[in-house]
Design a protein around this motif. Structure first.
Motif, PDB file in Angstrom:
ATOM      1  N   VAL A 179       0.299  -1.336  -0.144  1.00 35.69           N
ATOM      2  CA  VAL A 179       0.194  -0.148  -0.431  1.00 35.69           C
ATOM      3  C   VAL A 179       0.535   1.138   0.038  1.00 35.69           C
ATOM      4  CG1 VAL A 179      -1.555   1.402   1.046  1.00 35.69           C
ATOM      5  CG2 VAL A 179      -2.006  -1.461   1.040  1.00 35.69           C
ATOM      6  N   ASP A 180       1.937   0.683   0.347  1.00 38.12           N
ATOM      7  CA  ASP A 180       3.082   2.393   0.892  1.00 38.12           C
ATOM      8  C   ASP A 180       1.897   3.876   0.985  1.00 38.12           C
ATOM      9  OD1 ASP A 180       4.975   3.621  -0.023  1.00 38.12           O
ATOM     10  OD2 ASP A 180       5.595   3.880  -1.919  1.00 38.12           O
ATOM     11  N   GLY A 181       1.383   3.627   2.788  1.00 35.88           N
ATOM     12  CA  GLY A 181       1.591   4.788   2.851  1.00 35.88           C
ATOM     13  C   GLY A 181      -0.201   5.013   3.067  1.00 35.88           C
ATOM     14  N   GLY A 182      -0.839   4.766   2.548  1.00 38.16           N
ATOM     15  CA  GLY A 182      -2.447   4.751   2.416  1.00 38.16           C
ATOM     16  C   GLY A 182      -2.815   4.135   3.735  1.00 38.16           C
ATOM     17  N   ASP A 183      -3.959   4.283   4.397  1.00 34.92           N
ATOM     18  CA  ASP A 183      -5.165   3.771   5.238  1.00 34.92           C
ATOM     19  C   ASP A 183      -5.502   2.526   4.341  1.00 34.92           C
ATOM     20  OD1 ASP A 183      -4.607   6.667   6.629  1.00 34.92           O
ATOM     21  OD2 ASP A 183      -6.550   7.147   6.317  1.00 34.92           O
ATOM     22  N   ILE A 184      -5.696   1.666   5.857  1.00 32.62           N
ATOM     23  CA  ILE A 184      -5.668   0.417   5.691  1.00 32.62           C
ATOM     24  C   ILE A 184      -7.178  -0.414   6.145  1.00 32.62           C
ATOM     25  CG2 ILE A 184      -5.377  -1.547   4.819  1.00 32.62           C
ATOM     26  CD1 ILE A 184      -2.105  -0.354   4.630  1.00 32.62           C
ATOM     27  N   LEU A 185      -8.188  -0.790   5.805  1.00 33.85           N
ATOM     28  CA  LEU A 185      -8.622  -1.715   6.678  1.00 33.85           C
ATOM     29  C   LEU A 185      -8.210  -3.063   6.444  1.00 33.85           C
ATOM     30  CD1 LEU A 185     -12.658  -1.203   7.845  1.00 33.85           C
ATOM     31  CD2 LEU A 185     -11.116  -3.848   6.645  1.00 33.85           C
ATOM     32  N   VAL A 186      -8.013  -3.472   8.056  1.00 38.39           N
ATOM     33  CA  VAL A 186      -7.827  -5.389   7.354  1.00 38.39           C
ATOM     34  C   VAL A 186      -9.228  -5.664   8.371  1.00 38.39           C
ATOM     35  CG1 VAL A 186      -6.536  -7.054   7.805  1.00 38.39           C
ATOM     36  CG2 VAL A 186      -5.586  -4.896   7.379  1.00 38.39           C
ATOM     37  N   ALA A 187      -9.885  -6.884   7.413  1.00 38.81           N
ATOM     38  CA  ALA A 187     -11.019  -7.916   8.434  1.00 38.81           C
ATOM     39  C   ALA A 187     -10.198  -9.085   8.448  1.00 38.81           C
ATOM     40  CB  ALA A 187     -12.150  -8.048   7.121  1.00 38.81           C
ATOM     41  N   THR A 188     -10.309  -9.209   9.558  1.00 39.16           N
ATOM     42  CA  THR A 188      -9.410 -10.576  10.495  1.00 39.16           C
ATOM     43  C   THR A 188     -10.262 -10.964  11.820  1.00 39.16           C
ATOM     44  OG1 THR A 188      -6.990 -11.418  10.690  1.00 39.16           O
ATOM     45  CG2 THR A 188      -7.030  -9.212  11.378  1.00 39.16           C
ATOM     46  N   SER A 189      -9.483 -11.632  12.128  1.00 38.22           N
ATOM     47  CA  SER A 189      -9.558 -12.498  13.221  1.00 38.22           C
ATOM     48  C   SER A 189      -8.602 -12.069  14.494  1.00 38.22           C
ATOM     49  CB  SER A 189      -9.689 -13.900  13.590  1.00 38.22           C
ATOM     50  OG  SER A 189     -10.880 -14.211  12.527  1.00 38.22           O
ATOM     51  N   GLY A 190      -9.195 -12.388  15.988  1.00 42.78           N
ATOM     52  CA  GLY A 190      -8.609 -12.413  16.916  1.00 42.78           C
ATOM     53  C   GLY A 190      -7.372 -12.425  17.343  1.00 42.78           C
ATOM     54  N   GLY A 191      -7.098 -13.631  16.600  1.00 41.73           N
ATOM     55  CA  GLY A 191      -5.431 -14.289  17.045  1.00 41.73           C
ATOM     56  C   GLY A 191      -4.626 -13.627  15.818  1.00 41.73           C
ATOM     57  N   PRO A 192      -5.178 -13.252  14.993  1.00 42.33           N
ATOM     58  CA  PRO A 192      -4.123 -12.151  13.560  1.00 42.33           C
ATOM     59  C   PRO A 192      -3.851 -10.848  14.621  1.00 42.33           C
ATOM     60  CG  PRO A 192      -5.429 -13.530  12.703  1.00 42.33           C
ATOM     61  CD  PRO A 192      -5.898 -13.874  13.678  1.00 42.33           C
ATOM     62  N   ILE A 193      -4.684 -10.170  14.862  1.00 44.98           N
ATOM     63  CA  ILE A 193      -4.958  -9.136  16.012  1.00 44.98           C
ATOM     64  C   ILE A 193      -4.324  -9.021  16.838  1.00 44.98           C
ATOM     65  CG2 ILE A 193      -6.258  -7.158  17.338  1.00 44.98           C
ATOM     66  CD1 ILE A 193      -8.667  -8.376  15.463  1.00 44.98           C
ATOM     67  N   SER A 194      -4.011  -9.926  17.419  1.00 49.00           N
ATOM     68  CA  SER A 194      -3.355 -10.758  18.684  1.00 49.00           C
ATOM     69  C   SER A 194      -1.720 -10.761  18.917  1.00 49.00           C
ATOM     70  CB  SER A 194      -3.848 -11.845  20.258  1.00 49.00           C
ATOM     71  OG  SER A 194      -5.082 -11.366  20.715  1.00 49.00           O
ATOM     72  N   VAL A 195      -1.555 -11.333  17.264  1.00 49.32           N
ATOM     73  CA  VAL A 195      -0.280 -11.531  17.565  1.00 49.32           C
ATOM     74  C   VAL A 195       0.006 -10.068  16.967  1.00 49.32           C
ATOM     75  CG1 VAL A 195       1.590 -12.481  15.211  1.00 49.32           C
ATOM     76  CG2 VAL A 195      -0.182 -13.507  17.127  1.00 49.32           C
ATOM     77  N   ILE A 196      -0.101  -8.596  16.058  1.00 52.37           N
ATOM     78  CA  ILE A 196       0.112  -8.342  15.950  1.00 52.37           C
ATOM     79  C   ILE A 196      -0.204  -7.396  16.750  1.00 52.37           C
ATOM     80  CG2 ILE A 196      -0.210  -5.710  14.368  1.00 52.37           C
ATOM     81  CD1 ILE A 196      -1.875  -7.628  12.370  1.00 52.37           C
ATOM     82  N   CYS A 197      -0.663  -6.740  17.955  1.00 50.94           N
ATOM     83  CA  CYS A 197       0.148  -6.345  19.006  1.00 50.94           C
ATOM     84  C   CYS A 197       0.959  -6.441  20.394  1.00 50.94           C
ATOM     85  CB  CYS A 197      -1.893  -6.033  19.991  1.00 50.94           C
ATOM     86  SG  CYS A 197      -3.388  -5.528  18.898  1.00 50.94           S
ATOM     87  N   GLN A 198       1.116  -8.065  19.799  1.00 46.87           N
ATOM     88  CA  GLN A 198       2.090  -8.709  20.909  1.00 46.87           C
ATOM     89  C   GLN A 198       3.137  -8.647  20.367  1.00 46.87           C
ATOM     90  OE1 GLN A 198       2.329 -12.319  19.847  1.00 46.87           O
ATOM     91  NE2 GLN A 198       3.650 -13.038  21.721  1.00 46.87           N
ATOM     92  N   HIS A 199       3.543  -7.686  19.047  1.00 51.01           N
ATOM     93  CA  HIS A 199       4.826  -7.224  17.821  1.00 51.01           C
ATOM     94  C   HIS A 199       4.985  -5.987  18.345  1.00 51.01           C
ATOM     95  CE1 HIS A 199       8.568  -7.458  15.360  1.00 51.01           C
ATOM     96  NE2 HIS A 199       6.928  -6.807  14.777  1.00 51.01           N
ATOM     97  N   LEU A 200       4.052  -5.590  18.287  1.00 51.15           N
ATOM     98  CA  LEU A 200       3.999  -4.070  18.874  1.00 51.15           C
ATOM     99  C   LEU A 200       4.730  -3.190  19.847  1.00 51.15           C
ATOM    100  CD1 LEU A 200       1.517  -2.241  16.090  1.00 51.15           C
ATOM    101  CD2 LEU A 200       3.829  -2.878  15.298  1.00 51.15           C
ATOM    102  N   LEU A 201       3.954  -4.642  20.669  1.00 52.81           N
ATOM    103  CA  LEU A 201       3.811  -3.980  22.073  1.00 52.81           C
ATOM    104  C   LEU A 201       5.000  -4.828  22.951  1.00 52.81           C
ATOM    105  CD1 LEU A 201      -0.039  -3.791  23.150  1.00 52.81           C
ATOM    106  CD2 LEU A 201       2.011  -1.396  22.849  1.00 52.81           C
ATOM    107  N   GLY A 202       5.470  -5.692  22.756  1.00 57.58           N
ATOM    108  CA  GLY A 202       7.122  -7.223  22.683  1.00 57.58           C
ATOM    109  C   GLY A 202       6.047  -7.738  23.975  1.00 57.58           C
ATOM    110  N   LEU A 203       4.966  -7.953  23.689  1.00 54.63           N
ATOM    111  CA  LEU A 203       3.994  -8.493  25.240  1.00 54.63           C
ATOM    112  C   LEU A 203       4.836 -10.349  25.139  1.00 54.63           C
ATOM    113  CD1 LEU A 203       0.745  -7.862  24.743  1.00 54.63           C
ATOM    114  CD2 LEU A 203       2.359  -6.732  26.024  1.00 54.63           C
ATOM    115  N   THR A 204       4.515 -11.266  26.203  1.00 53.80           N
ATOM    116  CA  THR A 204       5.084 -12.468  26.252  1.00 53.80           C
ATOM    117  C   THR A 204       4.024 -12.402  25.573  1.00 53.80           C
ATOM    118  OG1 THR A 204       3.972 -12.053  27.758  1.00 53.80           O
ATOM    119  CG2 THR A 204       6.196 -11.737  28.168  1.00 53.80           C
TER     120      THR A 204
END
Length: 229
Positions: A156-181
């Motif tokens: 996309v290279d800089g645009g606003d994006i909507l992603v329809a996904t599930s709880g697992g992928p959202i959790s993994v992305i948040c884990q990565h961004l926040l450095g969670l266990t």
């Protein structure tokens, strides 16, 4: 900075022959989100996994949005992990749905009993002590989701994006961004509401979680629309 809107799919059809379809409530949740987005958010691109509940969530959002909405681009990396496999590896006897139903009916609150069994099954999967039992291990799942996330941003290279996904992928992305266990990531997964929105701000290699699990749009329209399974 541009924004990525991570949307958990609307309520699926739990207990039905085809779980992967949105329930009546799930369709309404998506439409409410679309109405809330109209005039506030106009994504430059829309992505989703190839699960039916992801596609139908985008359809419901587009219906509520009420004007031209980008077509969803399919990115299988945003698919949820295999709930069925994770559950039956922990409770092999539940491969027979009748046995599962019988076991759950023995509890005063069958839905709560199922949730507790499912949480236990997910933790078993994520420990890494039984990787030989699964077609996709927890580390492989995380790697797959984060690769899809990076590929999408590069595309996309800089645009606003909507992603329809599930709880697992959202959790993994948040884990990565926040450095969670892993344990903390799994705890996030347990509380993500259907049709909720989490926001990630990004610019180049900079990525920051700014909002997690917002479902105020559902509460404002009808608190009964707030569901977690």
């Amino acid at each position: 900075m541009a924004t990525i809107y991570l949307v958990r799919h609307g309520q699926a059809s739990f207990g039905k022959e085809n779980y992967d379809q949105l329930s009546k409530t799930g369709w309404e949740q998506g439409k409410v989100l679309g109405r809330w987005m109209a005039g506030r958010i106009k994504p430059d691109a829309v992505f989703g996994g190839n699960l039916e509940r992801h596609r139908e969530t985008v359809e419901a959002i587009a219906s509520g949005f009420g004007s031209q909405f980008p077509d969803m681009q399919v990115a299988p990396g945003f698919n949820e992990f295999d709930h069925h496999e994770v559950l039956i590896r922990s409770r092999p006897e539940w491969v027979d749905r009748n046995v599962m139903a019988r076991d759950l009916q023995a509890f005063p609150k069958p839905a709560r009993a199922f949730q507790e069994a499912f949480v236990h099954a997910v933790h078993r999967w994520a420990t890494g002590q039984h990787d030989q039992d699964y077609n996709e291990t927890w580390p492989a799942f995380r790697e797959r989701v984060l690769r899809a996330f990076d590929d999408m941003i590069e595309y996309v290279d800089g645009g606003d994006i909507l992603v329809a996904t599930s709880g697992g992928p959202i959790s993994v992305i948040c884990q990565h961004l926040l450095g969670l266990t892993d344990e903390r990531a799994l705890m996030l997964n347990e509380v993500i509401a259907n049709a909720s929105v989490s926001r990630v701000l990004y610019s180049g290699s900079r990525r920051s979680l700014s909002v997690f699990n917002n479902y105020s749009h559902l509460e404002a329209e009808d608190p009964a629309l707030v569901t977690f399974r």
